[in-house]
Write a protein that holds these residues in place. Structure first.
Motif: not given
Length: 285
Positions: A181-188, A234-247
Motif C-alpha cells: 500500500p506504500c508503493y507510491n506514497d509521496k514520503g517514500i 491534475t486531470y484526474i483531480t479536476e475531473e473527479f473534483k478531489i485534491d491531490i492528497d485524497s487521490l
C-alpha cells in the motif's frame, strides 16, 4: 516446535506460559556442561531458524502483554546473531509481531520505543535490522503513516553509507511492489529522491530504474514502468473534483482491490486498514 501450537491452543492461560522454556533460545542452546549460554552463537544456524520461524505459528495464542514481555525479547536475541540469515529472518518475524500488536491496539508508545531502539542504535547491525523490519512494516499502511514513516525518514539520512544503501534497496523493492500500500506514497518517493541526490554510485545503481515525479519542479527519468505524471494527476483531480492528497490516499486502495479482483480473490471478505474520507459514491451506497 511444529506441533507446539496444537498442544498449547486449548490449555489454560496459566499453563501456556510454562511452555516458554521449550522455545526460549537461552534454554534451547545453553551448554549442558556448565549451564551457560556461551555455545549459543556457535549453534547450527538452521536450528536457530527453526526456532525463530516457529514463533509465527504460536505467538497469537498469547495475550499482547505476554507477546511483548516474553516473546519479543526472544526474537530480539536472534536479531543479534552472528549469522546473517538468522538476523534477517528474525527481523521479519519481529516486524510481524509489532504489526500484530499495532493492529490489536497495543500500547503504541512501547512499539515506538522498540523501533527507535533498533533504528537509532549505535550498532550498525541493529540499524540494518530495522530496515529489514520495514519490508514487513510497510505492508501495514496505518502503522507506516502513524509510526514508521518518521523513524524511517531519519534512518534514510544515516551517516553510514551501508545503512543508506540498505535503505535504498528496501525502498526500491517497495516501490516496485504494487501489492504494497506504500508503493507510491509521496514520503517514500521523497526518500528515494533524496537518497539519489547524494550521488553515491551504489545508491544510484539501485534507484536508476525508477521514474519519480516528486513535485512540480524536479523529476528523475530513467525508464521504469512506474510513472507518476503530474499532468495526469491534475486531470484526474479536476475531473473527479478531489485534491491531490485524497487521490494519493485512494490509489493504494484501488490498486489493492483491483489486484484482488484480477487474481480471483474474495473481495467481500477482505478489509483494508487504510481510512479515507467519504465520497458521493459512499453516499450512493
Amino acid at each position: 516446535l511444529r506441533n507446539l501450537p496444537k498442544i498449547i491452543k486449548n490449555v489454560d492461560k496459566s499453563i501456556k506460559e510454562k511452555y516458554f522454556k521449550y522455545i526460549d533460545p537461552v534454554v534451547l542452546f545453553q551448554s549442558k556442561e556448565d549451564n551457560k549460554v556461551r555455545n549459543f552463537k556457535f549453534t547450527n544456524w538452521r536450528n536457530k531458524l527453526d526456532v525463530v520461524e516457529s514463533v509465527l505459528c504460536y505467538f497469537n495464542l498469547y495475550d499482547n502483554d505476554v507477546i511483548y514481555s516474553s516473546i519479543l525479547p526472544q526474537c530480539i536475541i536472534f536479531t543479534l546473531d552472528n549469522f546473517y540469515k538468522v538476523r534477517s529472518v528474525s527481523a521479519k518475524v519481529l516486524a510481524n509481531l509489532i504489526s500484530y500488536l499495532y493492529n490489536t491496539n497495543y500500547n503504541k508508545e512501547k512499539l515506538v520505543t522498540l523501533l527507535k531502539t533498533f533504528a537509532f542504535s549505535k550498532k550498525f547491525h541493529n540499524r540494518i535490522s530495522f530496515i529489514k523490519m520495514c519490508k514487513v512494516l510497510l505492508m501495514n499502511y496505518a502503522l507506516y503513516k502513524e509510526i514508521v514513516f518518521d523513524i524511517l525518514n531519519e534512518v534514510s539520512n544515516d551517516k553510514n553509507v551501508s545503512v543508506r544503501i540498505s535503505c535504498a534497496k528496501m525502498l526500491s523493492k517497495i516501490i516496485k511492489n504494487d501489492k504494497c500500500p506504500c508503493y507510491n506514497d509521496k514520503g517514500i518517493l521523497n526518500m528515494c529522491h533524496r537518497l539519489k541526490k547524494s550521488n553515491i554510485k551504489s545508491i544510484n545503481d539501485i534507484l536508476n530504474d525508477i521514474i519519480l515525479v516528486i513535485d512540480n519542479d524536479e523529476s528523475i527519468d530513467t525508464g521504469n514502468e512506474l510513472k507518476v505524471f503530474k499532468g495526469e494527476m491534475t486531470y484526474i483531480t479536476e475531473e473527479f473534483k478531489i485534491d491531490i492528497d485524497s487521490l494519493q490516499n485512494y490509489l493504494p486502495i484501488l490498486v489493492n482491490y483491483r489486484n484482488l479482483c484480477a487474481h480471483e480473490d474474495i473481495c467481500y471478505n477482505n478489509r483494508t486498514q487504510i481510512s479515507i474520507e467519504n465520497t458521493k459514491y459512499h453516499n450512493l451506497l
